[in-house]
Design a protein around this motif. Structure first.
Motif, PDB file in Angstrom:
ATOM      1  N   ALA A  63      -5.792 -10.255   5.384  1.00  0.00           N
ATOM      2  CA  ALA A  63      -5.344 -11.185   4.337  1.00  0.00           C
ATOM      3  C   ALA A  63      -6.473 -11.510   3.374  1.00  0.00           C
ATOM      4  O   ALA A  63      -6.272 -11.577   2.149  1.00  0.00           O
ATOM      5  CB  ALA A  63      -4.800 -12.463   4.977  1.00  0.00           C
ATOM      6  N   PHE A  66      -7.214  -8.280   1.229  1.00  0.00           N
ATOM      7  CA  PHE A  66      -6.165  -7.924   0.276  1.00  0.00           C
ATOM      8  C   PHE A  66      -5.944  -9.023  -0.756  1.00  0.00           C
ATOM      9  O   PHE A  66      -6.000  -8.766  -1.968  1.00  0.00           O
ATOM     10  CB  PHE A  66      -4.853  -7.656   1.029  1.00  0.00           C
ATOM     11  CG  PHE A  66      -3.780  -7.046   0.172  1.00  0.00           C
ATOM     12  CD1 PHE A  66      -3.598  -5.676   0.167  1.00  0.00           C
ATOM     13  CD2 PHE A  66      -2.964  -7.830  -0.632  1.00  0.00           C
ATOM     14  CE1 PHE A  66      -2.609  -5.095  -0.624  1.00  0.00           C
ATOM     15  CE2 PHE A  66      -1.983  -7.266  -1.423  1.00  0.00           C
ATOM     16  CZ  PHE A  66      -1.807  -5.894  -1.424  1.00  0.00           C
ATOM     17  N   SER A  67      -5.705 -10.233  -0.293  1.00  0.00           N
ATOM     18  CA  SER A  67      -5.297 -11.306  -1.205  1.00  0.00           C
ATOM     19  C   SER A  67      -6.468 -12.054  -1.822  1.00  0.00           C
ATOM     20  O   SER A  67      -6.577 -12.146  -3.052  1.00  0.00           O
ATOM     21  CB  SER A  67      -4.381 -12.300  -0.471  1.00  0.00           C
ATOM     22  OG  SER A  67      -3.231 -11.644   0.011  1.00  0.00           O
ATOM     23  N   ALA A  71      -7.763 -11.254  -5.464  1.00  0.00           N
ATOM     24  CA  ALA A  71      -7.564 -12.276  -6.495  1.00  0.00           C
ATOM     25  C   ALA A  71      -8.866 -12.588  -7.221  1.00  0.00           C
ATOM     26  O   ALA A  71      -8.885 -12.796  -8.445  1.00  0.00           O
ATOM     27  CB  ALA A  71      -6.999 -13.550  -5.862  1.00  0.00           C
ATOM     28  N   GLY A 119      -7.705  -4.421   4.106  1.00  0.00           N
ATOM     29  CA  GLY A 119      -7.152  -5.157   2.966  1.00  0.00           C
ATOM     30  C   GLY A 119      -7.719  -4.681   1.645  1.00  0.00           C
ATOM     31  O   GLY A 119      -6.988  -4.491   0.665  1.00  0.00           O
ATOM     32  N   VAL A 123      -5.288  -2.929  -1.343  1.00  0.00           N
ATOM     33  CA  VAL A 123      -5.108  -3.552  -2.660  1.00  0.00           C
ATOM     34  C   VAL A 123      -5.621  -2.612  -3.751  1.00  0.00           C
ATOM     35  O   VAL A 123      -5.047  -2.526  -4.841  1.00  0.00           O
ATOM     36  CB  VAL A 123      -5.803  -4.939  -2.728  1.00  0.00           C
ATOM     37  CG1 VAL A 123      -7.321  -4.831  -2.771  1.00  0.00           C
ATOM     38  CG2 VAL A 123      -5.298  -5.718  -3.941  1.00  0.00           C
ATOM     39  N   PHE A 212       4.569 -13.942  -5.683  1.00  0.00           N
ATOM     40  CA  PHE A 212       3.961 -13.774  -4.359  1.00  0.00           C
ATOM     41  C   PHE A 212       4.951 -14.164  -3.272  1.00  0.00           C
ATOM     42  O   PHE A 212       5.786 -15.013  -3.448  1.00  0.00           O
ATOM     43  CB  PHE A 212       2.690 -14.619  -4.242  1.00  0.00           C
ATOM     44  CG  PHE A 212       1.549 -14.031  -5.036  1.00  0.00           C
ATOM     45  CD1 PHE A 212       0.709 -13.097  -4.462  1.00  0.00           C
ATOM     46  CD2 PHE A 212       1.348 -14.411  -6.362  1.00  0.00           C
ATOM     47  CE1 PHE A 212      -0.339 -12.546  -5.197  1.00  0.00           C
ATOM     48  CE2 PHE A 212       0.304 -13.865  -7.084  1.00  0.00           C
ATOM     49  CZ  PHE A 212      -0.543 -12.932  -6.523  1.00  0.00           C
TER      50      PHE A 212
END
Length: 212
Positions: A63, A66-67, A71, A119, A123, A212
């Motif tokens: 997480a 990737f996120s 971001a 991750g 991405v 999301f």
């Protein structure tokens, strides 16, 4: 059919070919190690509960990679191209925690870093699938990628078994060559990074949150 797939692969543009090669390198290590990592952890610590905790730590790392990191890169308009390099370096480093006398802390560090690497890889990979591939080549690209994945799934268990037997033959731990070979496979992808083109994503806007 295989000949047709090879012809499709050769017809792809160099950046898209590099994406496919990087995906297969990532997929090969994943196919070699995904199941055996869990076996290794249970062999070392004899605890199903620890395996479950390790998976939880792994998914937290996924997480974050990737996120959260994705971001941040978008927010500051970083070059997504380096996501491939970052992912492979992190994945490579993670395996060093499985050498020698592995403690629970070492094992959890491996799972966390490996999750972050996963991750970061996905991405980046998904970003370039959307931005680099063109409409007219996406079908061929997907076909080539899928065929390569199927071959890897067939070959990887046999390759892992050979590595186990060789490790035992040389008097090493069963997983030694597997854990040495995995980082080397990641490092083999380094020359491909220069072929991938630069891409700087736009920052995530507040209105984008609803997706999301």
């Amino acid at each position: 059919m295989l000949r047709t797939t090879i012809d499709k692969f050769h017809a792809l543009r160099p950046p898209v070919k590099a994406m496919a090669y990087l995906h297969w390198i990532y997929g090969t290590v994943g196919a070699l190690t995904s199941t055996f990592i869990q076996i290794f952890l249970y062999k070392e610590f004899h605890s199903l509960a620890f395996n479950v905790i390790g998976l939880m730590v792994y998914f937290v790392g996924c997480a974050i990679g990737f996120s959260a990191i994705g971001a941040l890169i978008a927010q500051y308009r970083g070059n997504m191209k380096w996501g491939y390099l970052g992912a492979f370096v992190i994945l490579c480093i993670s395996f060093f925690f499985l050498f020698g006398n592995v403690s629970m802390h070492d094992a959890l560090t491996f799972m966390f870093l490996n999750g972050i690497g996963l991750g970061r890889y996905w991405v980046t990979h998904h970003t370039f699938e959307l931005t680099e591939t063109k409409n007219e080549e996406r079908e061929d690209y997907s076909s080539v990628l899928s065929t390569g994945d199927q071959i890897i799934e067939l070959v990887a268990p046999a390759l892992a078994t050979i590595l186990f037997f060789l490790s035992i033959h040389f008097g090493w731990d069963t997983f030694t060559l597997l854990f040495i070979g995995s980082p080397l496979l990641y490092l083999s992808g380094l020359p491909l990074f220069r072929v991938v083109r630069d891409y700087h994503p736009h920052p995530i806007e507040r209105a984008d949150v609803r997706h999301f």
